[in-house]
Design a protein around this motif. Structure first.
Motif, PDB file in Angstrom:
ATOM      1  N   LYS A 297      -6.856  -2.174  -3.763  1.00 56.99           N
ATOM      2  CA  LYS A 297      -7.728  -2.988  -2.909  1.00 56.99           C
ATOM      3  C   LYS A 297      -8.593  -3.869  -3.814  1.00 56.99           C
ATOM      4  CE  LYS A 297      -7.035   0.121   0.975  1.00 56.99           C
ATOM      5  NZ  LYS A 297      -7.566   1.111   1.918  1.00 56.99           N
TER       6      LYS A 297
ATOM      7  N   THR B 123      -8.123   4.165  -3.679  1.00 55.60           N
ATOM      8  CA  THR B 123      -6.878   3.438  -3.896  1.00 55.60           C
ATOM      9  C   THR B 123      -7.056   2.608  -5.161  1.00 55.60           C
ATOM     10  OG1 THR B 123      -7.595   1.495  -2.666  1.00 55.60           O
ATOM     11  CG2 THR B 123      -6.431   3.192  -1.408  1.00 55.60           C
TER      12      THR B 123
ATOM     13  N   ARG C 135     -11.474  -8.015  11.172  1.00 52.53           N
ATOM     14  CA  ARG C 135     -11.933  -7.535   9.871  1.00 52.53           C
ATOM     15  C   ARG C 135     -11.418  -8.483   8.804  1.00 52.53           C
ATOM     16  NH1 ARG C 135      -9.676  -2.455   6.396  1.00 52.53           N
ATOM     17  NH2 ARG C 135      -7.847  -3.772   6.594  1.00 52.53           N
TER      18      ARG C 135
ATOM     19  N   HIS D  25     -11.890   1.582  -0.285  1.00 51.28           N
ATOM     20  CA  HIS D  25     -12.274   0.169  -0.273  1.00 51.28           C
ATOM     21  C   HIS D  25     -13.226  -0.216  -1.402  1.00 51.28           C
ATOM     22  CE1 HIS D  25     -10.409  -2.238   2.863  1.00 51.28           C
ATOM     23  NE2 HIS D  25     -10.218  -1.107   3.501  1.00 51.28           N
TER      24      HIS D  25
ATOM     25  N   ALA E  49      -8.007  -5.232   2.697  1.00 53.94           N
ATOM     26  CA  ALA E  49      -7.431  -4.223   1.812  1.00 53.94           C
ATOM     27  C   ALA E  49      -6.498  -4.825   0.765  1.00 53.94           C
ATOM     28  CB  ALA E  49      -6.665  -3.195   2.639  1.00 53.94           C
TER      29      ALA E  49
ATOM     30  N   SER F 119     -14.859   4.609   4.726  1.00 50.30           N
ATOM     31  CA  SER F 119     -14.419   3.921   5.941  1.00 50.30           C
ATOM     32  C   SER F 119     -13.446   2.807   5.607  1.00 50.30           C
ATOM     33  CB  SER F 119     -15.657   3.340   6.625  1.00 50.30           C
ATOM     34  OG  SER F 119     -15.297   2.412   7.632  1.00 50.30           O
ATOM     35  N   ILE F 120     -12.716   2.385   6.644  1.00 47.32           N
ATOM     36  CA  ILE F 120     -11.835   1.230   6.475  1.00 47.32           C
ATOM     37  C   ILE F 120     -12.517  -0.068   6.880  1.00 47.32           C
ATOM     38  CG2 ILE F 120      -9.749   2.580   6.877  1.00 47.32           C
ATOM     39  CD1 ILE F 120      -9.650   1.343   9.706  1.00 47.32           C
TER      40      ILE F 120
ATOM     41  N   SER G  73      -3.839   7.543   1.014  1.00 49.31           N
ATOM     42  CA  SER G  73      -3.672   8.658   1.962  1.00 49.31           C
ATOM     43  C   SER G  73      -3.233   9.929   1.243  1.00 49.31           C
ATOM     44  CB  SER G  73      -2.639   8.301   3.029  1.00 49.31           C
ATOM     45  OG  SER G  73      -3.062   7.182   3.762  1.00 49.31           O
TER      46      SER G  73
ATOM     47  N   HIS H  35     -10.754   6.372   8.665  1.00 42.42           N
ATOM     48  CA  HIS H  35      -9.332   6.142   8.370  1.00 42.42           C
ATOM     49  C   HIS H  35      -8.492   7.178   9.112  1.00 42.42           C
ATOM     50  CE1 HIS H  35      -5.640   6.273   5.731  1.00 42.42           C
ATOM     51  NE2 HIS H  35      -5.787   4.976   5.885  1.00 42.42           N
TER      52      HIS H  35
ATOM     53  N   CYS I 259      -9.874  -4.905  14.096  1.00 45.12           N
ATOM     54  CA  CYS I 259     -10.465  -3.590  13.824  1.00 45.12           C
ATOM     55  C   CYS I 259     -11.218  -3.143  15.062  1.00 45.12           C
ATOM     56  CB  CYS I 259     -11.387  -3.647  12.613  1.00 45.12           C
ATOM     57  SG  CYS I 259     -12.876  -4.607  12.889  1.00 45.12           S
TER      58      CYS I 259
END
Ligand SMILES: *Cc1c(COP(=O)(O)O)cnc(C)c1O
Length: 413
Positions: A235, A232, A361, A209, A40, A180-181, A104, A131, A350
């Protein structure tokens, strides 16, 4: 080397508060002498840092350009308009809101725009890479909405599309979230759109991401498919820490009101100016080349880690992100992270699909910004496995890392 890349402010800080200045310089040293593999993270440019450290930080600006609750917004209004226009052009979106303080906050605002408390939402389950904002009981999302989680195929690690369809038909969610993260593959946005249409749900793409890869043309865009795209800016996109929302003209007003005044107060104008700078950078051919190199590096890293015996989720990657199970090397994810940290290789644990133990990760966004290529990815993988097998002691590995990153300073003096 200056602390903030704005020489006047850096000098002021050094003179006035050497204690804090030391910490900032120490962090710069940490970032420059260890290997940043947190998926990230990235190194934003000196121009982005300059905007962040600018007097725009002083300005109160509740509301939107031309409709503020404070006077004196002439200049910051222009900055925000530029940020919005650049974001719209970069992603081909009808509307952009660039005020979200974080990824978020962007997701919170998307839910606020489209949902009521108690509504059902279908999202990737947290054990498979969802997340916190996708229904964690520790988060507002899990408390205020009724989340149903889809998963990934036990064999392949790819999103279980049949399960998505079945759960959507059974639960008739008000919204479906894709994003997804830790999922290393492209998301099939057309598929999610089709399912959302079939059950009358909104489609929210949480592209926190991959949005930087989208900007560089190295990943498919959710914009033509999703009702609302959350992202975001810090990243792969390589801007300041913050969030952003893209949507069609039909939802523009609802999204804007969901950000301010529903979930936030005054906009952070220094960050918004820095976002504008980052969008400008992301529109250049150099960034397109960067985004493609990020993916090429991740593919080589995944293959080299697999050659060393780690199990790579989904067998590879389409993005900047690689998730790996180090168990075949005789170590679990949590202790692996500790050993690697001691060697100056910084990364995250992760969840691993269908395993109780944690995996690792890694991401290539930061190292690629530094100028590393495929040859360095192989070196990293070899050193990585040597450390995990206990063949290379942490002190020697630390020196090797220092030497490797020494050739690629993130902020050349
Ligand atoms: C990073 C991330 C977020 C949250 O971003 P923050 O800025 O840390 O709040 C949300 N969703 C996904 C999928 C992410 O990867």
């Amino acid at each position: 080397m200056s602390v903030t890349h704005a020489p006047e402010t850096a000098d002021a800080l050094l003179r006035q508060d050497p204690e804090l200045a030391e910490i900032l310089l120490g962090e710069l040293d940490r970032q420059s002498t260890s290997l940043q593999l947190i998926a990230a993270e990235n190194f934003c440019s000196p121009a982005v840092l300059a905007a962040l450290g600018s007097p725009l930080a002083n300005k109160y600006a509740e509301g939107y350009p031309g409709a503020r609750h404070h006077g004196g917004c002439e200049m910051v209004d222009v900055a925000e308009r530029i940020a919005v226009e650049r974001a719209k052009a970069l992603f081909g979106a009808a509307h952009a809101n660039v005020q979200s303080h974080s990824g978020s906050s962007a997701v919170l605002a998307a839910y606020a725009a489209l949902l009521r408390p108690g509504d059902t939402v279908l999202a990737l389950g947290l054990p498979y890479g969802g997340h916190l904002t996708h229904g964690s009981p520790a988060n507002f999302s899990g408390r205020w909405f009724d989340f149903v989680g889809y998963g990934v195929d036990a064999e392949t690690g790819f999103i279980d599309h049949e399960q998505v369809r079945t759960l959507a038909r059974t639960h008739r969610p008000k919204a479906i979230v894709c994003g997804s993260i830790a999922y290393p593959r492209h998301i099939d946005y057309a598929f999610f759109r089709e399912v959302a249409d079939e059950v009358g749900a909104y489609l929210i793409a949480d592209a926190a991401h991959p949005i930087g890869l989208v900007a560089g043309g190295a990943a498919p865009s959710p914009v033509p498919y999703a009702d609302v795209v959350c992202a975001t800016t810090h990243k792969v996109l390589r801007g300041p820490r913050g969030g952003m929302i893209l949507c069609g003209a039909d939802l523009a007003e609802r999204v804007d009101r969901a950000v301010f005044p529903f979930t936030q107060g005054g906009a952070q104008m220094h960050t918004i100016a820095a976002k504008a700078v980052a969008f400008g950078e992301a529109a250049t051919p150099a960034f397109t080349a960067y985004a493609h190199q990020v993916v090429a590096n991740a593919r080589v890293l995944a293959a080299a880690l697999a050659a060393e015996g780690l199990v790579i989720t989904t067998g590879g990657t389409d993005t900047h992100l690689v998730t790996a199970d180090p168990a075949p090397l005789g170590v679990d994810g949590r202790s692996a992270r500790g050993r690697l940290a001691a060697a100056g290789m910084v990364l995250d644990c992760c969840a691993l699909p269908h395993a109780d133990v944690r995996g690792l990760r890694l991401g290539t966004a930061a190292v690629t910004t530094q100028g590393m290529g495929e040859a360095e990815m192989v070196k990293i993988a070899v050193l990585f496995a040597g450390v995990l097998r206990g063949e290379v002691d942490s002190q020697r590995a630390r020196e090797e890392v220092r030497e490797l990153v020494g050739g690629f300073p993130p902020y050349p003096a």
